[in-house]
Scaffold this motif. Structure first.
Motif, mmCIF file in Angstrom:
data_model
loop_
_atom_site.group_PDB
_atom_site.id
_atom_site.type_symbol
_atom_site.label_atom_id
_atom_site.label_comp_id
_atom_site.label_asym_id
_atom_site.label_seq_id
_atom_site.Cartn_x
_atom_site.Cartn_y
_atom_site.Cartn_z
ATOM 1 N N TRP A 116 0.831 -1.205 0.000
ATOM 2 C CA TRP A 116 0.000 0.000 0.000
ATOM 3 C C TRP A 116 0.865 1.254 0.000
ATOM 4 C CZ3 TRP A 116 -1.043 3.417 4.336
ATOM 5 C CH2 TRP A 116 -2.036 4.361 4.074
ATOM 6 N N SER A 119 2.761 1.754 -3.368
ATOM 7 C CA SER A 119 1.917 2.171 -4.496
ATOM 8 C C SER A 119 1.281 3.527 -4.262
ATOM 9 C CB SER A 119 0.824 1.122 -4.735
ATOM 10 O OG SER A 119 0.003 0.983 -3.583
ATOM 11 N N CYS A 122 -2.418 3.389 -2.731
ATOM 12 C CA CYS A 122 -3.449 2.977 -3.686
ATOM 13 C C CYS A 122 -4.123 1.701 -3.181
ATOM 14 C CB CYS A 122 -2.843 2.750 -5.072
ATOM 15 S SG CYS A 122 -4.021 2.189 -6.303
ATOM 16 N N TRP A 123 -5.390 1.789 -2.802
ATOM 17 C CA TRP A 123 -6.096 0.625 -2.277
ATOM 18 C C TRP A 123 -6.387 -0.402 -3.369
ATOM 19 C CZ3 TRP A 123 -6.308 -0.357 2.669
ATOM 20 C CH2 TRP A 123 -6.200 0.706 3.577
ATOM 21 N N ARG A 124 -6.497 0.039 -4.611
ATOM 22 C CA ARG A 124 -6.737 -0.910 -5.693
ATOM 23 C C ARG A 124 -5.566 -1.877 -5.822
ATOM 24 N NH1 ARG A 124 -8.329 1.447 -11.480
ATOM 25 N NH2 ARG A 124 -10.113 2.103 -10.171
ATOM 26 N N ASN A 125 -4.353 -1.367 -5.662
ATOM 27 C CA ASN A 125 -3.174 -2.229 -5.724
ATOM 28 C C ASN A 125 -3.192 -3.251 -4.594
ATOM 29 O OD1 ASN A 125 -0.140 -2.674 -4.763
ATOM 30 N ND2 ASN A 125 -0.130 -2.346 -6.980
ATOM 31 N N GLY A 127 -5.847 -4.415 -3.195
ATOM 32 C CA GLY A 127 -6.886 -5.383 -3.527
ATOM 33 C C GLY A 127 -6.404 -6.438 -4.502
ATOM 34 N N TRP A 128 -5.619 -6.018 -5.519
ATOM 35 C CA TRP A 128 -5.095 -6.989 -6.479
ATOM 36 C C TRP A 128 -4.086 -7.931 -5.820
ATOM 37 C CZ3 TRP A 128 -7.311 -8.378 -10.650
ATOM 38 C CH2 TRP A 128 -8.059 -7.478 -11.415
ATOM 39 N N ASN A 129 -3.255 -7.390 -4.937
ATOM 40 C CA ASN A 129 -2.308 -8.241 -4.222
ATOM 41 C C ASN A 129 -3.029 -9.241 -3.323
ATOM 42 O OD1 ASN A 129 0.758 -7.384 -4.489
ATOM 43 N ND2 ASN A 129 -0.426 -5.501 -4.580
#
Length: 266
Positions: A116, A119, A122-125, A127-129
């Motif tokens: 986090w 990135s 970035c919470w989207r990153n 989430g993908w991880n």
């Protein structure tokens, strides 16, 4: 001048000879009796310790790469497979001993926190991880359940279960109906969560792990570990970001493992 240069050369040789050997932490760990006596035998505790150590290493290396590539445009792509490895490692550790979850949980959370931060929040990153980690964990766990189910149920006792007669020769239906019996971590957790089952093996006070077992296994190093967990904020501020992160990794593993294990009077 010649004498001064000779002294400098001698000093540099002494320093290089001191730094040429393994770190003192490695020597202390390798020479401790838990490693020499228990870690050299095929106990599930040994496998659990090995997997926790591997997870520690991977999370620490991921943080190191995040710092070294902080100013690079390609921050995470070179480490895109790390969540997959972490998910697989967590599944292996959990199926070895369900107590692995108590040691691994803070490491996984710190890994996600580092991703986090790396990135730019970035919470989207994250989430993908987390999704990659979960898919890898579930895939590896399903493989273990399938192997156990085939070996202990389908191979040794085909057609003896009631569900087998209901599903007849439908292999997939038979697996879905009976596979829940072979989820090893869940079965071990259910058994050890009941005090009546633990009483059959002997009960002890909840402070035994901290006051007896830790000093018995690691001697004075247990006190060093305890005191390191209550370091002041000033001591953290004087350390580099990488050293501070590694320290938090080790301390969180000690604290969560010791606290959660002490909750059960086993």
């Amino acid at each position: 001048k010649y004498t001064a240069s000779a002294k400098d050369t001698t000093t540099n040789k002494k320093q290089s000879s001191r730094n040429s050997g393994p770190p003192i932490q490695v020597i202390v760990l390798a020479s401790s009796w838990p490693i020499l006596v228990m870690a050299t035998r095929p106990f599930t505790n040994t496998l659990e310790a090995m997997v926790v150590s591997l997870l520690l290493l991977i999370v620490a290396m991921d943080h190191h790469h995040s710092i070294s590539n902080k100013n690079s445009n390609n921050k995470i792509s070179n480490q895109s497979t790390i969540p997959l490895w972490i998910g697989m490692i967590c599944s292996i550790g959990l199926f070895a001993r369900f107590t692995f979850a108590f040691f691994a949980l803070p490491l996984v959370l710190l890994f996600l926190y580092n991703r986090w931060r790396a990135s730019d929040n970035c919470w989207r990153n994250v989430g993908w991880n987390l999704l990659s980690l979960a898919l890898s964990f579930l895939t590896t766990s399903l493989l273990f359940v399938t192997i156990d189910w085939y070996y202990y149920h389908y191979y040794h006792s085909p057609g003896r279960d009631v569900d087998a007669t209901i599903c007849s020769n439908n292999w997939s239906c038979h697996f879905v109906a009976t596979a829940s019996k072979y989820v090893v971590p869940w079965n071990a957790f259910r058994y050890n969560s009941k005090a009546t089952n633990l009483a059959e093996h002997g009960l002890h006070p909840r402070i035994t792990h901290a006051l007896v077992n830790m000093p018995m296994m690691f001697g004075p190093l247990s006190l060093v570990g305890y005191f390191s967990c209550i370091e002041t904020r000033k001591e953290y501020a004087s350390s580099s970001a990488e050293a501070c992160f590694r320290r938090v990794l080790c301390q969180s593993t000690i604290i969560t493992g010791l606290v959660v294990l002490s909750c059960a009077p086993h």
